[in-house]
Design an enzyme around this catalytic site. Structure first.
Site, PDB file in Angstrom:
ATOM      1  N   ASN A 186       1.005  -1.173  -0.065  1.00  0.00           N
ATOM      2  CA  ASN A 186       0.109  -0.186   0.110  1.00  0.00           C
ATOM      3  C   ASN A 186       0.838   1.218   0.087  1.00  0.00           C
ATOM      4  O   ASN A 186       2.110   1.266   0.159  1.00  0.00           O
ATOM      5  CB  ASN A 186      -0.962  -0.212   0.966  1.00  0.00           C
ATOM      6  CG  ASN A 186      -0.338   0.114   2.607  1.00  0.00           C
ATOM      7  OD1 ASN A 186       0.907   0.605   2.569  1.00  0.00           O
ATOM      8  ND2 ASN A 186      -1.143  -0.364   3.588  1.00  0.00           N
ATOM      9  N   GLY A 227      -7.809   4.413  -5.027  1.00  0.00           N
ATOM     10  CA  GLY A 227      -7.808   3.543  -6.261  1.00  0.00           C
ATOM     11  C   GLY A 227      -6.583   2.427  -5.987  1.00  0.00           C
ATOM     12  O   GLY A 227      -6.089   2.035  -5.016  1.00  0.00           O
ATOM     13  N   ASP A 248     -14.926   0.474   8.551  1.00  0.00           N
ATOM     14  CA  ASP A 248     -13.531  -0.310   8.880  1.00  0.00           C
ATOM     15  C   ASP A 248     -12.777  -0.500   7.781  1.00  0.00           C
ATOM     16  O   ASP A 248     -13.145  -1.499   7.189  1.00  0.00           O
ATOM     17  CB  ASP A 248     -13.949  -1.354   9.759  1.00  0.00           C
ATOM     18  CG  ASP A 248     -12.988  -1.932  10.532  1.00  0.00           C
ATOM     19  OD1 ASP A 248     -11.900  -1.821  10.117  1.00  0.00           O
ATOM     20  OD2 ASP A 248     -13.440  -3.075  11.346  1.00  0.00           O
ATOM     21  N   ASP A 254      -5.754  -6.786   2.185  1.00  0.00           N
ATOM     22  CA  ASP A 254      -5.852  -8.309   2.035  1.00  0.00           C
ATOM     23  C   ASP A 254      -6.772  -8.914   1.095  1.00  0.00           C
ATOM     24  O   ASP A 254      -6.932  -9.942   0.195  1.00  0.00           O
ATOM     25  CB  ASP A 254      -5.951  -8.829   3.401  1.00  0.00           C
ATOM     26  CG  ASP A 254      -4.627  -8.461   4.381  1.00  0.00           C
ATOM     27  OD1 ASP A 254      -3.702  -8.311   4.029  1.00  0.00           O
ATOM     28  OD2 ASP A 254      -4.947  -8.419   5.653  1.00  0.00           O
TER      29      ASP A 254
HETATM   30  O1  RIB Z   1      -4.147  -6.426   7.230  1.00  0.00           O
HETATM   31  C1  RIB Z   1      -4.819  -6.499   8.462  1.00  0.00           C
HETATM   32  C2  RIB Z   1      -4.395  -7.455   9.204  1.00  0.00           C
HETATM   33  O2  RIB Z   1      -3.131  -6.943   9.754  1.00  0.00           O
HETATM   34  C3  RIB Z   1      -5.318  -7.772  10.448  1.00  0.00           C
HETATM   35  O3  RIB Z   1      -6.262  -8.784  10.264  1.00  0.00           O
HETATM   36  C4  RIB Z   1      -4.205  -7.877  11.715  1.00  0.00           C
HETATM   37  O4  RIB Z   1      -4.442  -9.166  12.085  1.00  0.00           O
HETATM   38  C5  RIB Z   1      -3.036  -7.666  10.980  1.00  0.00           C
HETATM   39  O5  RIB Z   1      -2.194  -8.980  10.679  1.00  0.00           O
END
Ligand code: RIB
Length: 310
Positions: A186, A227, A248, A254
């Site tokens: 990021n 973006g 949130d 991820d």
């Molecule tokens: O990228 C988010 C994650 O970073 C969270 O789920 C936390 O566990 C950390 O690893």
């Protein structure tokens, strides 16, 4: 078309407090809301990929505590292969203390616990299954030696590798990760890794370019509400963000990576995979929790229909 993916990396227990502000030293503050759920960058990416239709094998370490079985059961609930999720006898599970403010931004403190014991031997134990995968996905919540071993494994056996350099560390040896097919930071991680600012889009491009100069091939920078950017020696493509109200943002990167890998494995189209991943991640930030916020394919289809009609 091979839809088998492997995620080699972390799992954590996410303890997430929704705050108005951080407490001052010595101050105790009551917060309005709290969630506990399964997280960890690797586990989140595995769950996102599974929700997007991939067959996922997870290589990870849980601790010797009451969280371990819950983490394994959670993987199974999403149809993820847990044969290579092993228990460390002398460590706790990974724990993440997460603080989400009213704009949806998160601050995360992690205790790696068992994730720090994930070893090259754990990769070798999964070798037969890993060789059959369309992609190996890595992050940096496991020891660097294990990450480098996984990259070497991918190169040796012709399995493409995506590295999410998170959490970013200056100890990462860029020369050792250049063979990765995708490098997906990021903007904060990009800045830490390059030592360059990433405030403006021009900054982001410059920073990404500096990594291309150092030998990386495909750089995808996830930019949250701005973006995502894909850069290679010859390409520069922006994917515009889906406009949503963030509640949130934890695990949005991820979500993007898991969905991207799954879509890319289906068709090999980077831009199409980025677009779908952007929508998947955008929908996730409208809900609380990490994996708890990830949409099903049905939910994603409804969201995309609504966005198209806007
Ligand atoms: O990228 C988010 C994650 O970073 C969270 O789920 C936390 O566990 C950390 O690893």
């Amino acid at each position: 078309m091979c839809m088998k993916l492997a995620v080699i990396g972390s799992n954590m227990v996410d303890l997430c407090a929704y705050i108005h502000r951080m407490p001052a030293p010595g101050e105790t503050l009551e917060v309005p809301d709290f969630t506990i759920g399964c997280g960890g960058k690797g586990a989140n990416q595995a769950v996102a990929a599974a929700l997007c239709g991939a067959e996922v094998t997870m290589v990870s370490k849980v601790g010797n505590d009451l969280f371990a079985d819950n983490t394994i059961e959670n993987f199974k609930k999403f149809g993820i292969d847990t044969r290579y999720v092993t228990k460390a006898s002398d460590a706790s599970s990974g724990i993440a203390s997460i603080f989400v403010d009213e704009s949806g931004q998160n601050r995360i403190l992690i205790v790696k616990g068992a994730n720090d014991l994930l070893a090259p031997a754990d990769i070798d134990a999964a070798a037969t299954d890993l060789k059959a995968c369309a992609m190996i996905i890595l992050q940096l919540e496991a020891p660097l030696a294990t990450v480098y071993h996984a990259i070497d494994f991918g190169r040796k056996h012709g399995v493409p590798v995506l590295l999410n350099p998170a959490p970013a560390t200056k100890a990462l040896d860029i020369a050792k990760v250049c063979v990765c097919d995708f490098f997906v930071p990021n903007e904060t991680e990009l800045s830490i890794l390059t030592g360059l600012p990433t405030e403006t889009m021009a900054d982001v491009e410059e920073a990404a370019k500096s990594l291309l100069v150092r030998g990386l091939k495909n750089i995808i920078v996830t930019l949250g509400g701005r973006g995502a950017l894909w850069m290679t020696q010859t390409e520069k493509q922006y994917v515009v963000p889906c406009r949503v109200t963030a509640v949130d943002t934890t695990g949005a990167g991820d979500a993007f990576i898991g969905c991207f890998a799954s879509e890319y494995a289906k068709g090999g189209d980077v831009l199409a995979a980025m677009k779908k991943a952007s929508a998947f991640a955008a929908l996730s930030v409208t809900r609380k929790g990490t994996q708890l916020s990830y949409p099903t394919q049905e939910e994603l289809a409804i969201f995309l229909q609504k966005k198209a009609a806007e």
